[in-house]
Design a protein around this motif. Structure first.
Motif, PDB file in Angstrom:
ATOM      1  N   ALA A  32       0.444  -1.190   0.131  1.00  0.00           N
ATOM      2  CA  ALA A  32       0.329  -0.263   0.139  1.00  0.00           C
ATOM      3  C   ALA A  32       0.627   1.241  -0.172  1.00  0.00           C
ATOM      4  O   ALA A  32       0.242   2.429  -0.847  1.00  0.00           O
ATOM      5  CB  ALA A  32      -0.802   0.219   1.391  1.00  0.00           C
ATOM      6  N   ALA A  33       1.936   1.261   0.577  1.00  0.00           N
ATOM      7  CA  ALA A  33       3.326   2.063   1.014  1.00  0.00           C
ATOM      8  C   ALA A  33       3.599   2.816  -0.710  1.00  0.00           C
ATOM      9  O   ALA A  33       3.722   3.668  -1.069  1.00  0.00           O
ATOM     10  CB  ALA A  33       3.972   2.043   1.798  1.00  0.00           C
ATOM     11  N   GLN A  34       4.221   1.760  -1.087  1.00  0.00           N
ATOM     12  CA  GLN A  34       4.402   1.916  -2.944  1.00  0.00           C
ATOM     13  C   GLN A  34       3.628   2.196  -3.665  1.00  0.00           C
ATOM     14  O   GLN A  34       3.706   2.887  -4.276  1.00  0.00           O
ATOM     15  CB  GLN A  34       4.598  -0.032  -3.225  1.00  0.00           C
ATOM     16  CG  GLN A  34       6.184  -0.215  -2.269  1.00  0.00           C
ATOM     17  CD  GLN A  34       6.280  -1.625  -3.147  1.00  0.00           C
ATOM     18  OE1 GLN A  34       5.782  -2.504  -3.058  1.00  0.00           O
ATOM     19  NE2 GLN A  34       7.820  -1.802  -3.112  1.00  0.00           N
ATOM     20  N   TYR A  38       3.931   5.768  -5.060  1.00  0.00           N
ATOM     21  CA  TYR A  38       3.550   6.024  -6.890  1.00  0.00           C
ATOM     22  C   TYR A  38       2.559   7.033  -7.186  1.00  0.00           C
ATOM     23  O   TYR A  38       3.039   7.607  -8.431  1.00  0.00           O
ATOM     24  CB  TYR A  38       3.410   4.677  -7.739  1.00  0.00           C
ATOM     25  CG  TYR A  38       2.675   4.881  -8.624  1.00  0.00           C
ATOM     26  CD1 TYR A  38       4.594   4.708  -9.695  1.00  0.00           C
ATOM     27  CD2 TYR A  38       1.391   4.517  -9.615  1.00  0.00           C
ATOM     28  CE1 TYR A  38       4.218   4.593 -10.593  1.00  0.00           C
ATOM     29  CE2 TYR A  38       1.487   4.837 -11.176  1.00  0.00           C
ATOM     30  CZ  TYR A  38       3.082   3.765 -11.582  1.00  0.00           C
ATOM     31  OH  TYR A  38       2.916   4.659 -13.008  1.00  0.00           O
ATOM     32  N   VAL A  39       1.523   7.308  -6.649  1.00  0.00           N
ATOM     33  CA  VAL A  39       0.552   8.278  -7.263  1.00  0.00           C
ATOM     34  C   VAL A  39       0.353   9.440  -7.125  1.00  0.00           C
ATOM     35  O   VAL A  39       0.672  10.512  -7.375  1.00  0.00           O
ATOM     36  CB  VAL A  39      -0.929   7.777  -7.202  1.00  0.00           C
ATOM     37  CG1 VAL A  39      -0.708   6.389  -7.926  1.00  0.00           C
ATOM     38  CG2 VAL A  39      -1.337   7.668  -5.289  1.00  0.00           C
ATOM     39  N   GLN A  40       1.140   9.830  -5.863  1.00  0.00           N
ATOM     40  CA  GLN A  40       2.194  11.168  -4.842  1.00  0.00           C
ATOM     41  C   GLN A  40       2.908  11.449  -5.751  1.00  0.00           C
ATOM     42  O   GLN A  40       3.409  13.001  -6.386  1.00  0.00           O
ATOM     43  CB  GLN A  40       2.453  11.055  -4.080  1.00  0.00           C
ATOM     44  CG  GLN A  40       1.127  10.832  -2.967  1.00  0.00           C
ATOM     45  CD  GLN A  40       1.225  10.587  -1.194  1.00  0.00           C
ATOM     46  OE1 GLN A  40       2.758  10.594  -1.196  1.00  0.00           O
ATOM     47  NE2 GLN A  40       0.334  10.668  -0.885  1.00  0.00           N
ATOM     48  N   LEU A  90      11.733  -7.777   5.432  1.00  0.00           N
ATOM     49  CA  LEU A  90      10.033  -7.115   5.057  1.00  0.00           C
ATOM     50  C   LEU A  90       9.860  -5.726   5.262  1.00  0.00           C
ATOM     51  O   LEU A  90       8.944  -4.982   4.465  1.00  0.00           O
ATOM     52  CB  LEU A  90       9.249  -8.631   5.920  1.00  0.00           C
ATOM     53  CG  LEU A  90       8.972  -9.519   5.263  1.00  0.00           C
ATOM     54  CD1 LEU A  90       8.005 -10.385   6.727  1.00  0.00           C
ATOM     55  CD2 LEU A  90       7.911  -9.562   4.887  1.00  0.00           C
ATOM     56  N   LEU A  91      10.705  -5.036   6.438  1.00  0.00           N
ATOM     57  CA  LEU A  91      10.317  -4.834   6.845  1.00  0.00           C
ATOM     58  C   LEU A  91      10.869  -3.387   5.934  1.00  0.00           C
ATOM     59  O   LEU A  91       9.921  -2.383   5.499  1.00  0.00           O
ATOM     60  CB  LEU A  91      11.013  -3.860   8.445  1.00  0.00           C
ATOM     61  CG  LEU A  91      10.608  -4.617   9.381  1.00  0.00           C
ATOM     62  CD1 LEU A  91      11.370  -4.738  11.008  1.00  0.00           C
ATOM     63  CD2 LEU A  91       9.180  -4.020   9.753  1.00  0.00           C
ATOM     64  N   SER A  92      11.921  -3.563   5.409  1.00  0.00           N
ATOM     65  CA  SER A  92      12.751  -3.070   4.177  1.00  0.00           C
ATOM     66  C   SER A  92      12.052  -3.146   3.594  1.00  0.00           C
ATOM     67  O   SER A  92      12.266  -2.076   1.937  1.00  0.00           O
ATOM     68  CB  SER A  92      13.905  -3.499   3.825  1.00  0.00           C
ATOM     69  OG  SER A  92      13.937  -4.684   3.635  1.00  0.00           O
ATOM     70  N   ARG A  93      10.837  -3.482   2.489  1.00  0.00           N
ATOM     71  CA  ARG A  93      10.394  -3.976   1.460  1.00  0.00           C
ATOM     72  C   ARG A  93       8.911  -3.039   1.867  1.00  0.00           C
ATOM     73  O   ARG A  93       8.149  -2.748   0.464  1.00  0.00           O
ATOM     74  CB  ARG A  93       9.836  -5.099   1.637  1.00  0.00           C
ATOM     75  CG  ARG A  93      10.890  -5.805   0.841  1.00  0.00           C
ATOM     76  CD  ARG A  93      10.046  -7.280  -0.091  1.00  0.00           C
ATOM     77  NE  ARG A  93       9.562  -7.342  -1.221  1.00  0.00           N
ATOM     78  CZ  ARG A  93      10.565  -7.006  -2.754  1.00  0.00           C
ATOM     79  NH1 ARG A  93      11.595  -6.831  -2.345  1.00  0.00           N
ATOM     80  NH2 ARG A  93       9.134  -6.449  -2.983  1.00  0.00           N
ATOM     81  N   GLY A  94       9.312  -2.142   3.075  1.00  0.00           N
ATOM     82  CA  GLY A  94       7.909  -1.201   2.751  1.00  0.00           C
ATOM     83  C   GLY A  94       6.206  -1.987   3.895  1.00  0.00           C
ATOM     84  O   GLY A  94       5.861  -0.968   3.903  1.00  0.00           O
ATOM     85  N   PHE A  95       6.751  -2.627   4.314  1.00  0.00           N
ATOM     86  CA  PHE A  95       5.459  -3.630   4.952  1.00  0.00           C
ATOM     87  C   PHE A  95       5.728  -3.018   7.111  1.00  0.00           C
ATOM     88  O   PHE A  95       6.604  -3.372   7.401  1.00  0.00           O
ATOM     89  CB  PHE A  95       5.634  -5.325   5.535  1.00  0.00           C
ATOM     90  CG  PHE A  95       5.323  -5.849   3.736  1.00  0.00           C
ATOM     91  CD1 PHE A  95       3.548  -5.896   3.786  1.00  0.00           C
ATOM     92  CD2 PHE A  95       6.836  -6.480   3.592  1.00  0.00           C
ATOM     93  CE1 PHE A  95       3.697  -6.622   1.855  1.00  0.00           C
ATOM     94  CE2 PHE A  95       6.541  -7.091   1.688  1.00  0.00           C
ATOM     95  CZ  PHE A  95       5.440  -7.092   1.207  1.00  0.00           C
ATOM     96  N   GLU A  96       4.253  -2.734   6.826  1.00  0.00           N
ATOM     97  CA  GLU A  96       4.704  -2.868   8.598  1.00  0.00           C
ATOM     98  C   GLU A  96       4.413  -3.869   9.275  1.00  0.00           C
ATOM     99  O   GLU A  96       4.696  -5.159   9.113  1.00  0.00           O
ATOM    100  CB  GLU A  96       2.772  -2.068   9.389  1.00  0.00           C
ATOM    101  CG  GLU A  96       2.458  -0.522   8.169  1.00  0.00           C
ATOM    102  CD  GLU A  96       1.100   0.016   8.417  1.00  0.00           C
ATOM    103  OE1 GLU A  96       0.361  -1.400   9.490  1.00  0.00           O
ATOM    104  OE2 GLU A  96       0.563   0.619   8.031  1.00  0.00           O
TER     105      GLU A  96
END
Length: 162
Positions: A32-34, A38-40, A90-96
């Protein structure tokens, strides 16, 4: 701006951030963060970015928890590693953090860290000394108890003797 029929100028339509996000998501799984980032980057406001993420989640196109679990299990198959190392990835990939913890629980439910450590050492034991086994397993994120069980090396005194 190009002229439309009859010489009138066409009004520029606002960017369709949802379509952009769907196309971006079609190429590969994303968090979701990616998607929001991206859209921002494409010009959406923070509120629009959050709205796109909510809509994708509502449609079932975006599920961080399912993606994290799939990614963690696939990662362990390709590269056996300890729990702490996988959590950092996992954290470095952007998962909470909570998403990562649930994915870890799911990934390690069917296999023990000892079994993964043995798998990581497969084919390496003849070309490496026991001290190298220990160093290799530590680099892969296995804890000392697991390393000691798998290698049968006393980590407090045994490394000096090897």
């Amino acid at each position: 701006m190009p002229a439309g029929p009859g010489g009138r100028r066409r009004a520029e339509s606002p960017p369709d951030f949802l379509t952009m996000a769907i196309r971006y998501l079609a190429r590969a799984d994303r968090t979701a963060a990616q998607i929001e980032r991206y859209v921002q980057d494409k010009g959406a406001s923070q509120a629009q970015g959050r709205g796109v993420v909510r809509e994708l989640e509502r449609r079932g196109y975006l599920d961080d928890q399912a993606y994290a679990a799939r990614w963690a299990e696939a990662r362990l198959l390709r590269r056996p590693m300890g729990r702490e190392r996988l959590k950092l990835e996992l954290l470095s990939r952007g998962f909470e953090g909570t998403v990562a913890e649930r994915a870890l629980h799911s990934a390690y439910r069917s296999i023990s860290e000892q079994e993964l450590a043995c798998r990581a050492l497969e084919g390496r034991t003849t070309s490496m000394r026991p001290s190298q086994w220990v160093r290799f397993l530590r680099q892969r994120g296995f804890d000392d108890d697991t390393i000691q069980q798998v290698t049968q090396v006393d980590l407090e005194t045994g490394l000096d003797e090897l």
